[in-house]
Enzyme design. Sequence first.
Site, PDB file in Angstrom:
ATOM      1  N   SER A  84     -70.171 -91.895 -13.042  1.00  9.98           N
ATOM      2  CA  SER A  84     -70.513 -92.971 -12.121  1.00  9.98           C
ATOM      3  C   SER A  84     -69.740 -94.253 -12.416  1.00  9.98           C
ATOM      4  O   SER A  84     -69.451 -95.033 -11.500  1.00  9.98           O
ATOM      5  CB  SER A  84     -72.013 -93.260 -12.180  1.00  9.98           C
ATOM      6  N   ASP A 248     -79.242-102.377 -11.024  1.00  5.36           N
ATOM      7  CA  ASP A 248     -80.059-101.314 -11.620  1.00  5.36           C
ATOM      8  C   ASP A 248     -80.184-101.444 -13.135  1.00  5.36           C
ATOM      9  O   ASP A 248     -80.807-100.601 -13.777  1.00  5.36           O
ATOM     10  CB  ASP A 248     -79.500 -99.937 -11.253  1.00  5.36           C
ATOM     11  N   HIS A 251     -75.632 -99.725 -14.574  1.00  3.24           N
ATOM     12  CA  HIS A 251     -74.206 -99.723 -14.258  1.00  3.24           C
ATOM     13  C   HIS A 251     -73.653-101.152 -14.298  1.00  3.24           C
ATOM     14  O   HIS A 251     -74.389-102.111 -14.080  1.00  3.24           O
ATOM     15  CB  HIS A 251     -73.973 -99.111 -12.876  1.00  3.24           C
TER      16      HIS A 251
END
Length: 342
Positions: A84, A248, A251
């Site tokens: 990610s 979040d 990240h």
Amino acid sequence: MATTVTMSRARVARRIATAAAFGGGGIGLLGVATVGLLLTEVRLARRTVGGSSDIPPCADGRYGAAFGHRTDRPPLRLGFLGDSTAAGQGVHRAGQTPGALLASGLAALSELPVDFRNVALPGAQSDDLARQVELLLADGEPPDVCVIMIGANDVTHRMPFAESVRHLADAVRRLSDLGCEVVVGTCPDLGTIEPVYQPLRWVARRLSRQLAAAQTIGVVESGGRTVSLGDLLGPEFEARPRELFGPDNYHPSAEGYATAAMAVLPTLCAALGLWPEEERPEAARREGILPVEQAAAQAASEGGTEVTASRRAPWALLKHRRRRQLPEPEATDAPEVPPIAT
């Protein structure tokens, strides 16, 4: 004390890399007695770390298109693989992803157009790299250079480190054999995630650095070069979590991705020969030619450190390249090279 820790990490990294090379399994790094406490901490962390289900913005396309009118040289081809972080999850504009930032920087410094293709998958572990390499090569001619960012999910999902390194080394070797330069951003420091508490924070940091050191050995011995991200971003994330972490709390934010990209850019350009590649380590900058496992262990403790194979095999060259300012990325909402669905 620091020297002792580095040497210990070097021994562990070499054991993991050796196990990977010979098909061994994982190496037990934690005592069984700590498992119950760690599982409790993991459950608490999962309740407080926000999940992100957003699809990362697609940044595929051509960067530096204006340079194409000034030269008859073909565009450079840049591939991106990983998890990610490589995909740019956590930001909403394509130009804020690490791949777009590096493509813009590479175009500006090479004065050539750069065709960018990202096949990274959020949630991916190192065993997904073989699929990603196949997807990237399905486009036709191999990229000139690839960047891989992987490892965090291997730690959190407890993939045996020897298996993790073996998958990464195989991907690097395959790309290198096709004439592609490979730069790997090693496992980030998971001990910086704000809602993660002790003792899990200490364990996460220790495991992250052990994997990063083992990744470095596997990558360098497979023909690539590495840039350590953990310690570089760790203190900055800890000091400025509101700026460098995304919504979040897991990240990176746009500024966090820019910090990582700025660390990788010099090595990316050096891999393509965009400035002289001389083995002249500067002692004042703590550079040197070391046994590969020692270079790997030192890099895991000093963020922004590049490790590449030395002409004096089996030793490695450890360098602290000066960061370059990243140019403003181009708008990629309508790339000249149509994005390919993944």
